[in-house]
Design an enzyme around this catalytic site. Structure first.
Site, PDB file in Angstrom:
ATOM      1  CG  ASP A  45      -1.970  -0.977   1.280  1.00  0.00           C
ATOM      2  OD1 ASP A  45      -2.030  -1.809   0.357  1.00  0.00           O
ATOM      3  OD2 ASP A  45      -2.779  -0.940   2.219  1.00  0.00           O
ATOM      4  CG  HIS A 185       2.569   0.279   4.282  1.00  0.00           C
ATOM      5  ND1 HIS A 185       2.429  -0.606   5.324  1.00  0.00           N
ATOM      6  CD2 HIS A 185       1.357   0.863   4.099  1.00  0.00           C
ATOM      7  CE1 HIS A 185       1.175  -0.552   5.772  1.00  0.00           C
ATOM      8  NE2 HIS A 185       0.503   0.331   5.042  1.00  0.00           N
TER       9      HIS A 185
END
Ligand code: NI
Length: 234
Positions: A45, A185
């Site tokens: 993400d 991430h």
């Protein structure tokens, strides 16, 4: 592009299955999972981010691993080449809103705009397609309807908090199992290092790294618009 890579993967799996002469097992939804195979999905993400995402793509390519990237819309234009590369290399690309808004804390119109603007940026760059949604913080307003499948996770090493390669790697390895969806991430160098270590370790244990769409397909799960998926089992 996603569909093409999916059919290539499936063809490869079926070929491997025939060569091995192993029995396939029926899965929910009627598809078959090759016996004895273990699949897992890495998801990233908050990118793309120059440098870290690039190094991650290099590492995944070297290892023949596929992943799923949920992109922030406002970062797409400046990183167009990176996003195009993700698609070319068979990764799944999804929507993480335009400016990382928590969708249950803004007005419905704003939430819809956050999703639509990102979709438009992806379509302009990659063409039409279905860009699945990962809502920031995994939260959506109750009762809201969404036109695409949504993806949460079941393994979260909180990489943004520790930013420690060893802790993130171990956090994943302690919880991962077949059909896990892992949250990371790709904006942190430590998360990229941890992801590549996890790929090396789990590939040695016989895992295949696939996209979320492939993971669902391999489990015989037909993705539905508006439904939230936490593991490859649906
Ligand atoms: Ni996020």
């Amino acid at each position: 592009m996603v569909k093409k890579s999916l059919s290539i993967l499936v063809l490869a799996m079926l070929t491997a299955l025939c060569l091995a002469g192993e029995k396939a097992v029926p899965a929910e939804g009627g598809a078959t999972i090759p016996a004895g195979e273990k699949f897992v999905a890495l998801t990233f993400d908050d990118g793309p981010r120059r440098g870290t995402t690039e190094r991650l793509l290099d590492g995944l390519k070297e290892r023949g691993a596929k992943a799923t990237f949920f992109l922030i819309g406002q970062q797409i234009e400046d990183n167009a080449a990176l996003v195009a590369r993700m698609a070319e290399e068979g990764h799944q690309i999804g929507n993480h809103t335009w400016s990382h808004q928590r969708l249950d804390s803004v007005l419905p119109d704003e939430a819809a705009q956050e999703i639509a603007r990102t979709e438009a940026a992806l379509e302009a760059l990659l063409g039409g397609g279905e860009y699945w949604l990962r809502p920031p913080y995994g939260q959506v307003p109750e009762g809201a309807e969404f036109r695409v499948p949504m993806v949460k996770w079941c393994v979260d090493p909180r990489d943004w908090e520790s930013r420690d390669v060893e802790k993130v790697t171990q956090g994943i390895l302690d919880c991962v199992g077949p059909n896990s969806i892992i949250l990371l991430h790709d904006i942190y160098p430590t998360s990229v290092d941890a992801a590549l270590r996890v790929v090396d370790r789990l590939q040695a244990e016989g895992y295949w790294f696939v996209t979320v769409e492939e993971l669902l397909w391999l489990n015989g799960v037909k993705p539905e618009a508006g439904r939230m998926y936490r593991t490859g089992r649906g």
